[in-house]
Design a protein around this motif. Structure first.
Motif, PDB file in Angstrom:
ATOM      1  N   UNK A 130       0.824  -1.201   0.000  1.00  0.00           N
ATOM      2  CA  UNK A 130       0.000   0.000   0.000  1.00  0.00           C
ATOM      3  C   UNK A 130       0.859   1.251   0.000  1.00  0.00           C
ATOM      4  N   UNK A 131       0.342   2.311  -0.599  1.00  0.00           N
ATOM      5  CA  UNK A 131       1.036   3.595  -0.631  1.00  0.00           C
ATOM      6  C   UNK A 131       0.939   4.245   0.746  1.00  0.00           C
ATOM      7  N   UNK A 132       1.973   4.972   1.124  1.00  0.00           N
ATOM      8  CA  UNK A 132       2.044   5.575   2.454  1.00  0.00           C
ATOM      9  C   UNK A 132       2.023   7.096   2.342  1.00  0.00           C
ATOM     10  N   UNK A 133       1.171   7.718   3.142  1.00  0.00           N
ATOM     11  CA  UNK A 133       1.094   9.174   3.264  1.00  0.00           C
ATOM     12  C   UNK A 133       1.457   9.514   4.708  1.00  0.00           C
ATOM     13  N   UNK A 134       2.701   9.900   4.930  1.00  0.00           N
ATOM     14  CA  UNK A 134       3.167  10.216   6.275  1.00  0.00           C
ATOM     15  C   UNK A 134       4.400   9.392   6.601  1.00  0.00           C
ATOM     16  N   UNK A 135       4.731   9.328   7.852  1.00  0.00           N
ATOM     17  CA  UNK A 135       4.024   9.781   9.026  1.00  0.00           C
ATOM     18  C   UNK A 135       3.991  11.314   9.148  1.00  0.00           C
ATOM     19  N   UNK A 136       2.823  11.802   9.529  1.00  0.00           N
ATOM     20  CA  UNK A 136       2.619  13.219   9.832  1.00  0.00           C
ATOM     21  C   UNK A 136       2.667  13.354  11.350  1.00  0.00           C
ATOM     22  N   UNK A 137       3.635  14.079  11.867  1.00  0.00           N
ATOM     23  CA  UNK A 137       3.781  14.266  13.306  1.00  0.00           C
ATOM     24  C   UNK A 137       3.183  15.623  13.666  1.00  0.00           C
ATOM     25  N   UNK A 138       2.131  15.587  14.497  1.00  0.00           N
ATOM     26  CA  UNK A 138       1.436  16.821  14.894  1.00  0.00           C
ATOM     27  C   UNK A 138       1.158  16.786  16.386  1.00  0.00           C
ATOM     28  N   UNK A 139       0.947  17.967  16.958  1.00  0.00           N
ATOM     29  CA  UNK A 139       0.535  18.060  18.355  1.00  0.00           C
ATOM     30  C   UNK A 139      -0.861  17.480  18.496  1.00  0.00           C
ATOM     31  N   UNK A 140      -1.133  16.867  19.640  1.00  0.00           N
ATOM     32  CA  UNK A 140      -2.467  16.318  19.864  1.00  0.00           C
ATOM     33  C   UNK A 140      -3.461  17.472  19.946  1.00  0.00           C
ATOM     34  N   UNK A 141      -4.708  17.162  19.665  1.00  0.00           N
ATOM     35  CA  UNK A 141      -5.766  18.161  19.703  1.00  0.00           C
ATOM     36  C   UNK A 141      -6.223  18.551  18.314  1.00  0.00           C
ATOM     37  N   UNK A 142      -6.488  19.823  18.124  1.00  0.00           N
ATOM     38  CA  UNK A 142      -7.034  20.335  16.863  1.00  0.00           C
ATOM     39  C   UNK A 142      -6.192  19.965  15.639  1.00  0.00           C
ATOM     40  N   UNK A 143      -4.844  19.962  15.712  1.00  0.00           N
ATOM     41  CA  UNK A 143      -4.073  19.549  14.531  1.00  0.00           C
ATOM     42  C   UNK A 143      -4.383  18.118  14.077  1.00  0.00           C
ATOM     43  N   UNK A 144      -4.678  17.226  15.001  1.00  0.00           N
ATOM     44  CA  UNK A 144      -5.038  15.854  14.645  1.00  0.00           C
ATOM     45  C   UNK A 144      -6.350  15.856  13.878  1.00  0.00           C
ATOM     46  N   UNK A 145      -7.330  16.582  14.384  1.00  0.00           N
ATOM     47  CA  UNK A 145      -8.635  16.627  13.720  1.00  0.00           C
ATOM     48  C   UNK A 145      -8.533  17.197  12.313  1.00  0.00           C
ATOM     49  N   UNK A 146      -7.786  18.287  12.157  1.00  0.00           N
ATOM     50  CA  UNK A 146      -7.620  18.880  10.815  1.00  0.00           C
ATOM     51  C   UNK A 146      -6.996  17.885   9.849  1.00  0.00           C
ATOM     52  N   UNK A 147      -5.959  17.192  10.299  1.00  0.00           N
ATOM     53  CA  UNK A 147      -5.265  16.236   9.437  1.00  0.00           C
ATOM     54  C   UNK A 147      -6.167  15.053   9.098  1.00  0.00           C
ATOM     55  N   UNK A 148      -6.922  14.560  10.065  1.00  0.00           N
ATOM     56  CA  UNK A 148      -7.856  13.466   9.780  1.00  0.00           C
ATOM     57  C   UNK A 148      -8.876  13.890   8.735  1.00  0.00           C
ATOM     58  N   UNK A 149      -9.406  15.101   8.864  1.00  0.00           N
ATOM     59  CA  UNK A 149     -10.384  15.602   7.878  1.00  0.00           C
ATOM     60  C   UNK A 149      -9.748  15.694   6.491  1.00  0.00           C
ATOM     61  N   UNK A 150      -8.524  16.211   6.418  1.00  0.00           N
ATOM     62  CA  UNK A 150      -7.834  16.345   5.127  1.00  0.00           C
ATOM     63  C   UNK A 150      -7.580  14.981   4.490  1.00  0.00           C
ATOM     64  N   UNK A 151      -7.123  14.019   5.277  1.00  0.00           N
ATOM     65  CA  UNK A 151      -6.831  12.693   4.736  1.00  0.00           C
ATOM     66  C   UNK A 151      -8.104  12.004   4.260  1.00  0.00           C
ATOM     67  N   UNK A 152      -9.177  12.116   5.022  1.00  0.00           N
ATOM     68  CA  UNK A 152     -10.443  11.504   4.600  1.00  0.00           C
ATOM     69  C   UNK A 152     -10.966  12.180   3.334  1.00  0.00           C
ATOM     70  N   UNK A 153     -10.885  13.501   3.268  1.00  0.00           N
ATOM     71  CA  UNK A 153     -11.381  14.236   2.098  1.00  0.00           C
ATOM     72  C   UNK A 153     -10.588  13.901   0.839  1.00  0.00           C
ATOM     73  N   UNK A 154      -9.324  13.516   1.005  1.00  0.00           N
ATOM     74  CA  UNK A 154      -8.483  13.210  -0.159  1.00  0.00           C
ATOM     75  C   UNK A 154      -8.655  11.769  -0.643  1.00  0.00           C
ATOM     76  N   UNK A 155      -9.523  10.994   0.012  1.00  0.00           N
ATOM     77  CA  UNK A 155      -9.778   9.636  -0.439  1.00  0.00           C
ATOM     78  C   UNK A 155      -8.847   8.589   0.129  1.00  0.00           C
ATOM     79  N   UNK A 156      -8.108   8.914   1.170  1.00  0.00           N
ATOM     80  CA  UNK A 156      -7.247   7.930   1.816  1.00  0.00           C
ATOM     81  C   UNK A 156      -8.101   6.756   2.281  1.00  0.00           C
ATOM     82  N   UNK A 157      -7.651   5.536   2.018  1.00  0.00           N
ATOM     83  CA  UNK A 157      -8.437   4.346   2.370  1.00  0.00           C
ATOM     84  C   UNK A 157      -8.401   4.064   3.868  1.00  0.00           C
TER      85      UNK A 157
END
Length: 170
Positions: free
Chosen positions: A37-64
């Protein structure tokens, strides 16, 4: 069938600030590559709002599949489950239950993990603990479940084989 893309989110305020080194994201990346499988990351972010933003972006981009590591404990800044819950449309509680059960075979501390799993549109998001052992145990569970889950979400053919992880038999 398009290539499966796996997003990796490391929720670590200390690693994001350069105060600690992440040892879990690369383990997840290697696991995904072993499955072809293709890998996007690892993306290292502070816990909290940065995690939520990144999850939204990855889901919106079609990440499986998005696998998070860290932020699942009981510390005041451990918010990954709450941030994941804000993104998903449907929970997959059986995955989280199976992850905790597998971890309990190694340590009673696995019961303290608050990680969840769920689906955001067609993206499966799974929270793993931030320890190497917790990630190792979690990936063993995902070896059992991920291909079938991704087939149900339309990312893999139901009969598409995936290679065994190193040290396991076919």
């Amino acid at each position: 069938m398009p290539d499966v893309r796996v997003g990796i989110v490391v929720a670590s305020t200390r690693a994001a600030a350069g105060e600690a080194e992440d040892g879990t994201g690369p383990v997840i990346a290697d696991w995904a590559r072993q499955h072809g499988w293709a890998v996007d990351g690892p993306h290292v972010v502070a816990d909290g709002q940065p995690v939520e933003r990144l999850l939204r972006d990855l889901a919106a981009s079609g990440t499986a599949l998005v696998v998070t590591t860290g932020g699942t404990g009981m510390s005041p800044d451990d918010e990954t489950p709450e941030r994941t819950r804000a993104v998903i449309d449907r929970e997959a509680p059986g995955i989280a239950e199976r992850l905790r059960a597998a971890g309990l075979h190694q340590t009673p501390m696995a019961a303290l993990s608050r990680g969840i799993a769920g689906i955001a549109e067609r993206t499966l998001i799974v929270n793993l603990p931030g320890s190497r052992g917790g990630v190792r145990d979690g990936l063993a569970v995902l070896d059992e479940l991920a291909a079938h889950a991704l087939a149900q979400l339309g990312h893999l053919a139901d009969d598409q084989p995936h290679p065994p992880r190193e040290g396991t038999s076919a």
